[in-house]
Design an enzyme around this catalytic site. Structure first.
Site, PDB file in Angstrom:
ATOM      1  N   HIS A 268      58.954   4.186 -10.989  1.00  0.00           N
ATOM      2  CA  HIS A 268      58.084   5.149 -10.613  1.00  0.00           C
ATOM      3  C   HIS A 268      59.065   6.758 -10.045  1.00  0.00           C
ATOM      4  O   HIS A 268      58.548   7.471  -9.903  1.00  0.00           O
ATOM      5  CB  HIS A 268      57.462   5.028  -9.248  1.00  0.00           C
ATOM      6  CG  HIS A 268      56.407   3.887  -9.791  1.00  0.00           C
ATOM      7  ND1 HIS A 268      55.505   3.782 -10.851  1.00  0.00           N
ATOM      8  CD2 HIS A 268      56.031   2.737  -8.991  1.00  0.00           C
ATOM      9  CE1 HIS A 268      54.708   2.806 -10.866  1.00  0.00           C
ATOM     10  NE2 HIS A 268      55.216   1.888  -9.805  1.00  0.00           N
TER      11      HIS A 268
ATOM     12  N   ASP B 170      56.074  -3.823 -16.239  1.00  0.00           N
ATOM     13  CA  ASP B 170      55.389  -3.770 -14.801  1.00  0.00           C
ATOM     14  C   ASP B 170      53.952  -3.471 -14.891  1.00  0.00           C
ATOM     15  O   ASP B 170      53.480  -2.675 -15.696  1.00  0.00           O
ATOM     16  CB  ASP B 170      56.163  -2.768 -14.058  1.00  0.00           C
ATOM     17  CG  ASP B 170      55.796  -2.729 -12.413  1.00  0.00           C
ATOM     18  OD1 ASP B 170      56.714  -3.184 -11.708  1.00  0.00           O
ATOM     19  OD2 ASP B 170      54.542  -2.167 -12.103  1.00  0.00           O
TER      20      ASP B 170
ATOM     21  N   HIS C 137      52.094  -1.585 -13.340  1.00  0.00           N
ATOM     22  CA  HIS C 137      52.061  -0.127 -13.115  1.00  0.00           C
ATOM     23  C   HIS C 137      52.627   0.755 -14.220  1.00  0.00           C
ATOM     24  O   HIS C 137      53.930   0.275 -14.587  1.00  0.00           O
ATOM     25  CB  HIS C 137      52.595   0.350 -11.604  1.00  0.00           C
ATOM     26  CG  HIS C 137      51.993  -0.469 -10.589  1.00  0.00           C
ATOM     27  ND1 HIS C 137      52.597  -1.417  -9.804  1.00  0.00           N
ATOM     28  CD2 HIS C 137      50.741  -0.575  -9.841  1.00  0.00           C
ATOM     29  CE1 HIS C 137      51.748  -2.007  -9.207  1.00  0.00           C
ATOM     30  NE2 HIS C 137      50.736  -1.295  -8.995  1.00  0.00           N
TER      31      HIS C 137
ATOM     32  N   ASP D 156      54.539  -8.044 -11.580  1.00  0.00           N
ATOM     33  CA  ASP D 156      53.285  -8.019 -10.691  1.00  0.00           C
ATOM     34  C   ASP D 156      52.024  -8.129 -11.697  1.00  0.00           C
ATOM     35  O   ASP D 156      50.996  -7.729 -11.462  1.00  0.00           O
ATOM     36  CB  ASP D 156      53.136  -6.556 -10.119  1.00  0.00           C
ATOM     37  CG  ASP D 156      53.853  -5.293 -10.547  1.00  0.00           C
ATOM     38  OD1 ASP D 156      54.185  -5.645 -11.768  1.00  0.00           O
ATOM     39  OD2 ASP D 156      54.017  -4.643 -10.014  1.00  0.00           O
TER      40      ASP D 156
END
Ligand code: Q9C
Ligand code: ZN
Length: 343
Positions: A160, A196, A198, A285
């Site tokens: 991120h 991931d 996200h 995740d």
């Protein structure tokens, strides 16, 4: 398989983050890397080595020098202001705000370089984040020299973190530095596959206008999931990078059969651009028990994920990103590597 770790990750030890409107203990905490370390050790996947010093040159090639300067010296300035507690920004610079003029006060700077308020900067953030980059670069060195895969237990995560911002528990973009290092070692084109839950907005931003790094991400639809403002399918790259960005957003509740189709599309694209090396942003995740996420992959599905990545047949640097179901995190990481190795 070579496995890399740095004990310095423990210096990223924030107390609390904002979640659903209240302060809760940080999901991204030192337990994570130690759980993964002991799981891959006891699974007999390879010997764990301490990350070596490969310099930080690739890091300087993927982040803005003003951002690196800020992050390295932030804590001194924060301390000089008489503050000895975790730093959480109260503001974030909006996209429409004036860019390029960095405020001179500490609170203005903190918000200028933040895109969220979920990532406390602590006294050891710079030390831990640069240690994660060292892990990433050691992983690339092994993968490039031996022409096979290596795994880096990188923490704090990185995907991120953009050219000049932190957020989503990420400060320095480990995967971006890794991809840049593969290029600097002579690869003509590198692919990053981000699995991931996200979207890897920071990695996407860093390479958005470049054609030498293909960024492919399989993640939760940003209409329902963090980071919300990136990750749609029509973000395909810009300028010279047009066509070198592939987002594959999937709905909440996604299970392996649908996930596996997206993995197939990712593999096709990676094969088509003739990438010479692969970086995997290995978020775990996507697991059904993850407390922050909404996909429903089972532990055995991570073996299949590893098999799918092995079929891409490239020198591969696996780098840990997210994954917050502490009880299953180690087994899930080991499963990816077991699947990759065909065990
Ligand atoms: N308090 C990674 O998986 N955090 N980052 C804000 C929850 C969002 C996840 C909302 C999750 C960031 C590397
Ligand atoms: Zn994540």
């Amino acid at each position: 398989m070579d496995l890399f770790y740095s004990a310095d990750h423990v210096f990223q030890n924030g107390g609390a983050e904002l979640n659903k409107g209240s302060l809760v203990p940080c999901f991204e905490n030192p337990t994570r890397a130690d759980i993964v370390l002991s799981a891959v050790q006891s699974a007999g996947i390879g010997t764990v080595q301490s990350a070596g010093d490969h310099g930080l040159e690739p890091l300087h090639r993927v982040h803005d020098p003003r951002y690196l300067e800020f992050l390295e010296h932030f804590w001194d300035e924060w301390s000089r202001a008489g503050r000895d507690w975790d730093a959480l920004p109260a503001v974030c610079r909006p996209a429409a705000g004036r860019s390029g003029l960095i405020p001179t006060t500490i609170d203005g700077k903190l918000g200028y370089f933040a895109f969220g308020v979920d990532s406390p900067i602590v006294a050891g953030t710079w030390r831990a984040a640069t240690a994660a980059v060292k892990v990433a670069l050691s992983t690339v060195a092994s993968a490039a020299d031996r022409g096979e895969a290596a795994f880096g237990i990188a923490r704090p995560p990185g995907h991120h973190a953009g050219p000049d911002y932190f957020g989503g528990y990420c400060f320095l973009n480990n995967a971006a530095a890794a991809a840049q290092d593969f290029l600097d070692r002579g690869c003509r084109r590198v692919a990053i596959l981000d699995v991931d839950y996200h979207h890897g907005n920071g990695t996407q931003d860093i390479f958005y206008r470049r054609s030498d790094v293909l960024f492919v991400s399989i993640h939760a639809d940003p209409r329902t999931a963090f980071p919300y403002y990136w990750g749609h399918g029509d973000e395909t790259g810009a300028g010279p990078g047009e066509g070198a960005n592939l987002n594959l957003p999937l709905p909440r509740g996604t299970q392996w059969p649908v996930y596996s189709e997206a993995l197939g599309r990712a593999a096709d694209r990676i094969a088509r651009v003739h990438a010479e090396a692969l970086v995997i942003s290995l978020g775990l995740d996507t697991y059904e028990g993850d407390p922050l996420s909404g996909f429903r992959l089972q532990s055995e599905d991570f073996v299949r994920l590893g098999q799918g990545i092995a079929a891409m047949a490239l020198p591969t640097a696996f780098l840990l990103e997210g994954g917050y179901a502490i009880d299953a995190l180690g087994a899930n990481a080991a499963n990816v590597l077991r699947g990759y190795l065909g065990r």
